[in-house]
Motif scaffolding. Structure first.
Motif, short mmCIF file in Angstrom:
data_model
loop_
_atom_site.label_atom_id
_atom_site.label_comp_id
_atom_site.label_asym_id
_atom_site.label_seq_id
_atom_site.Cartn_x
_atom_site.Cartn_y
_atom_site.Cartn_z
N GLU A 1 50.36 34.05 49.08
CA GLU A 1 50.30 32.67 49.59
C GLU A 1 48.96 32.42 50.28
OE1 GLU A 1 52.45 29.74 52.86
OE2 GLU A 1 53.38 31.66 52.39
N PHE A 2 48.54 33.36 51.12
CA PHE A 2 47.25 33.22 51.81
C PHE A 2 46.12 33.12 50.78
CE2 PHE A 2 43.36 35.39 52.99
CZ PHE A 2 42.92 34.57 54.01
N THR A 3 46.12 34.02 49.80
CA THR A 3 45.05 34.08 48.81
C THR A 3 44.95 32.80 48.00
OG1 THR A 3 45.19 36.48 48.69
CG2 THR A 3 44.22 35.36 46.78
N LEU A 4 46.08 32.28 47.58
CA LEU A 4 46.05 31.03 46.80
C LEU A 4 45.43 29.90 47.60
CD1 LEU A 4 49.52 31.32 45.04
CD2 LEU A 4 47.24 31.53 43.97
N GLY A 5 45.76 29.82 48.88
CA GLY A 5 45.17 28.79 49.73
C GLY A 5 43.70 29.05 50.01
N ALA A 6 43.34 30.31 50.24
CA ALA A 6 41.96 30.65 50.59
C ALA A 6 41.02 30.48 49.41
CB ALA A 6 41.90 32.07 51.12
N GLN B 1 43.95 36.17 36.13
CA GLN B 1 44.44 36.62 34.83
C GLN B 1 45.89 36.19 34.66
OE1 GLN B 1 42.42 38.31 32.50
NE2 GLN B 1 40.93 37.55 33.99
N PRO B 2 46.33 36.03 33.41
CA PRO B 2 47.73 35.66 33.20
C PRO B 2 48.67 36.77 33.63
CG PRO B 2 46.62 36.11 31.10
CD PRO B 2 45.59 36.20 32.18
N VAL B 3 49.82 36.36 34.13
CA VAL B 3 50.84 37.31 34.56
C VAL B 3 52.19 36.62 34.42
CG1 VAL B 3 50.69 36.66 36.99
CG2 VAL B 3 51.48 38.94 36.37
N ARG B 4 53.21 37.39 34.10
CA ARG B 4 54.55 36.81 33.97
C ARG B 4 55.01 36.24 35.32
NH1 ARG B 4 55.84 41.96 33.06
NH2 ARG B 4 57.57 41.71 34.51
N ASP C 1 51.79 42.60 41.64
CA ASP C 1 51.12 42.36 40.35
C ASP C 1 50.57 40.93 40.29
OD1 ASP C 1 51.93 44.92 39.65
OD2 ASP C 1 53.16 44.28 37.94
N ARG C 2 51.34 39.97 40.77
CA ARG C 2 50.87 38.58 40.76
C ARG C 2 49.65 38.40 41.66
NH1 ARG C 2 56.31 37.12 41.81
NH2 ARG C 2 55.62 35.65 43.39
N GLY D 1 41.98 38.65 39.58
CA GLY D 1 41.25 39.05 38.39
C GLY D 1 41.68 40.31 37.71
N ARG D 2 42.78 40.93 38.14
CA ARG D 2 43.21 42.17 37.49
C ARG D 2 44.07 41.85 36.28
NH1 ARG D 2 40.62 42.49 42.00
NH2 ARG D 2 40.34 44.56 42.86
N ARG D 3 43.82 42.59 35.18
CA ARG D 3 44.68 42.49 34.01
C ARG D 3 45.87 43.38 34.24
NH1 ARG D 3 42.34 43.05 28.43
NH2 ARG D 3 44.54 42.62 28.12
N ILE D 4 47.05 42.80 34.20
CA ILE D 4 48.27 43.53 34.52
C ILE D 4 48.78 44.35 33.34
CG2 ILE D 4 50.66 43.27 35.33
CD1 ILE D 4 48.37 42.53 37.35
N ASP D 5 48.52 43.92 32.15
CA ASP D 5 49.09 44.55 30.97
C ASP D 5 48.27 45.70 30.40
OD1 ASP D 5 46.98 43.00 30.15
OD2 ASP D 5 48.01 42.13 28.44
#
Length: 186
Positions: free
Chosen positions: A141-146, A161-164, A171-172, A178-182
């Motif tokens: 939540e903090f990161t999305l706002g920042a 990056q896309p994530v489920r 993971d989200r 910027g991390r690729r989860i898959d």
């Protein structure tokens, strides 16, 4: 948004210390999700980052170390916890890579740093990052706002990056930064 706490910082540094202590000798030169860093460089970044945050919050520079080991991280984590526990730490204005912020914001940034690089380290070493889901949700939540307030020319992260939607919160958070989860590191 929930205020970050000293207990959260203590838990996050403890978990990062556990992850670093669990690195096997043959893993130190292995790849990580951070394309330019092997495990040793990632740990060095975390150790030095903890020292920078500690000093910014009022810790003594000579008390920190650049030693990229579990012992080095533990030493800097102790200085960081002491500095973050100072009465003026939350209100102190500190310099971070994208500008000057109150110490309370810097604490969120340090928590996010520990969570995401803990995720990186777990992926690189085949381990599991044991950070709490509640802390990961708070820092997501903090990161999305920042991120909305970071100038485009000072963006220190790769594009999200896309994530489920049902992926674990950590993971989200990693994907948001910027991390690729898959994909495992290459």
């Amino acid at each position: 948004m929930q205020q970050a706490t000293m207990e959260q910082l203590a838990d996050a540094t403890g978990e990062m210390g556990r992850l670093i202590a669990g690195i096997r000798q043959e893993q130190w030169s292995g790849p990580t999700p951070c394309a330019d860093w092997d495990v040793r460089a990632l740990v060095s970044h975390v150790v030095q980052g903890s020292a920078r945050f500690a000093v910014a919050l009022g810790g003594e520079p000579q008390a920190t170390t650049a030693d990229p080991t579990a012992a080095g991280f533990e030493r800097n984590a102790a200085v960081l916890l002491a500095a973050a526990g100072r009465p003026d730490a939350a209100s102190r204005i500190v310099e971070v890579p994208f500008g000057r912020v109150p110490g309370a914001v810097a604490l969120h940034l340090q928590l996010t740093e520990l969570l995401v690089h803990g995720w990186d380290l777990a992926v690189a070493t085949g381990g599991r990052a044991g950070f709490s889901d509640q802390l990961a949700a708070q820092e997501l939540e903090f990161t999305l706002g920042a991120l909305a307030s970071v100038p485009p020319d000072r963006q220190p992260f790769a594009p999200p990056q896309p994530v489920r939607d049902d992926a674990p919160t950590l993971d989200r958070l990693a994907a948001t930064l910027g991390r690729r989860i898959d994909a495992p590191p290459s």
